[in-house]
Design a protein around this motif. Sequence first.
Motif, PDB file in Angstrom:
ATOM      1  N   GLY A  99       0.753  -1.241   0.000  1.00 45.73           N
ATOM      2  CA  GLY A  99       0.000   0.000   0.000  1.00 45.73           C
ATOM      3  C   GLY A  99       0.782   1.290   0.000  1.00 45.73           C
ATOM      4  O   GLY A  99       0.198   2.371  -0.100  1.00 45.73           O
ATOM      5  N   ALA A 100       2.114   1.224   0.144  1.00 49.65           N
ATOM      6  CA  ALA A 100       2.910   2.452   0.160  1.00 49.65           C
ATOM      7  C   ALA A 100       2.901   3.117  -1.214  1.00 49.65           C
ATOM      8  O   ALA A 100       3.019   2.441  -2.232  1.00 49.65           O
ATOM      9  CB  ALA A 100       4.344   2.152   0.587  1.00 49.65           C
ATOM     10  N   VAL A 101       2.766   4.435  -1.224  1.00 52.93           N
ATOM     11  CA  VAL A 101       2.820   5.182  -2.476  1.00 52.93           C
ATOM     12  C   VAL A 101       4.266   5.545  -2.799  1.00 52.93           C
ATOM     13  O   VAL A 101       4.667   5.582  -3.961  1.00 52.93           O
ATOM     14  CB  VAL A 101       1.954   6.456  -2.389  1.00 52.93           C
ATOM     15  N   TYR A 102       5.038   5.816  -1.758  1.00 53.81           N
ATOM     16  CA  TYR A 102       6.457   6.116  -1.917  1.00 53.81           C
ATOM     17  C   TYR A 102       7.279   5.189  -1.034  1.00 53.81           C
ATOM     18  O   TYR A 102       6.829   4.783   0.046  1.00 53.81           O
ATOM     19  CB  TYR A 102       6.789   7.546  -1.512  1.00 53.81           C
ATOM     20  N   TYR A 103       8.483   4.875  -1.486  1.00 52.12           N
ATOM     21  CA  TYR A 103       9.464   4.193  -0.640  1.00 52.12           C
ATOM     22  C   TYR A 103      10.720   5.056  -0.632  1.00 52.12           C
ATOM     23  O   TYR A 103      11.268   5.380  -1.681  1.00 52.12           O
ATOM     24  CB  TYR A 103       9.802   2.796  -1.183  1.00 52.12           C
ATOM     25  N   LEU A 104      11.166   5.444   0.571  1.00 51.11           N
ATOM     26  CA  LEU A 104      12.363   6.259   0.714  1.00 51.11           C
ATOM     27  C   LEU A 104      13.421   5.465   1.467  1.00 51.11           C
ATOM     28  O   LEU A 104      13.157   4.920   2.537  1.00 51.11           O
ATOM     29  CB  LEU A 104      12.050   7.556   1.469  1.00 51.11           C
ATOM     30  N   ALA A 105      14.623   5.403   0.896  1.00 53.94           N
ATOM     31  CA  ALA A 105      15.714   4.672   1.527  1.00 53.94           C
ATOM     32  C   ALA A 105      16.462   5.582   2.501  1.00 53.94           C
ATOM     33  O   ALA A 105      16.690   6.753   2.221  1.00 53.94           O
ATOM     34  CB  ALA A 105      16.674   4.141   0.466  1.00 53.94           C
ATOM     35  N   LYS A 106      16.819   5.035   3.644  1.00 54.85           N
ATOM     36  CA  LYS A 106      17.588   5.782   4.635  1.00 54.85           C
ATOM     37  C   LYS A 106      19.026   5.950   4.149  1.00 54.85           C
ATOM     38  O   LYS A 106      19.540   5.074   3.450  1.00 54.85           O
ATOM     39  CB  LYS A 106      17.573   5.058   5.982  1.00 54.85           C
ATOM     40  N   PRO A 107      19.703   7.038   4.515  1.00 51.82           N
ATOM     41  CA  PRO A 107      19.226   8.144   5.351  1.00 51.82           C
ATOM     42  C   PRO A 107      18.249   9.032   4.592  1.00 51.82           C
ATOM     43  O   PRO A 107      18.490   9.374   3.436  1.00 51.82           O
ATOM     44  CB  PRO A 107      20.501   8.902   5.702  1.00 51.82           C
TER      45      PRO A 107
END
Length: 256
Positions: A99-107
């Motif tokens: 269900g995520a619209v965005y995936y952001l990688a850390k950092p």
Amino acid sequence: MKVTKIAVFENNEELVADIKDRISFAEGFEVCAESANGNAALELIMSAKPDVAIVDLVLMGLDGFGVLDFIKENRPECTTIAIGSFVDDKIINEAIEHGAVYYLAKPVKSDTLMDRIRDLSSNKTVGYKVTADLRDKRKVSSLDEKISNIFITIGIPPHIKGFAYLREGIKMAVDEPGIINRVTKELYPSIGARFNTTASKVERAIRHAIEVAWNRGRADAISSIFGARVYIGSERPTNSEFIALVADKLILESFK
């Protein structure tokens, strides 16, 4: 003025503080809930009723995937941004499937996160209601999600700048197909203004993103997306060709 309520479910206290500080300076946004525990997050989702939820995939108790599933099932009007420590296609695809619209990688930079939140609040009506009858039929992804899925499938990683620039350019081309003939004079400058950068940097970042995808050699994935064997081998589309190709695919799909 409508205030966009944001929930932050993240186990890194420093990142949480940074996110809250950044949001506090953004007009029209507020943090309505926060927790590092996935089980506690479920209760907060129902009581605080956030419009956007930032969900770390690694939480105490119930993990981020469980939280994403809960939101998708019980509050589908809440849009989710997943955060993870891995730049891995399998993990990214799984987050989107949950269900995520965005995936952001850390950092994760708070400014980047704020840009994504603004994207969601402007492109998706906050407070959109889905009735019980519609919930099971809610299979049509947002334009952002469709574009992101295409990028991830063909190998454009979400952490590079060209990912966001390309997505913005394709959205512009979907809204106004003729802009593809004004890439240098209008499209690049418009994206640059949106992301506070120059048109030349936008052009280079987009070119790099396309190069990354083609260098990964995912000919079959590219062919499956576009329904034909296109640009096989070293042959690579120009920026405008790629934007037009994806935009045309999305426009045609909207008429099906």
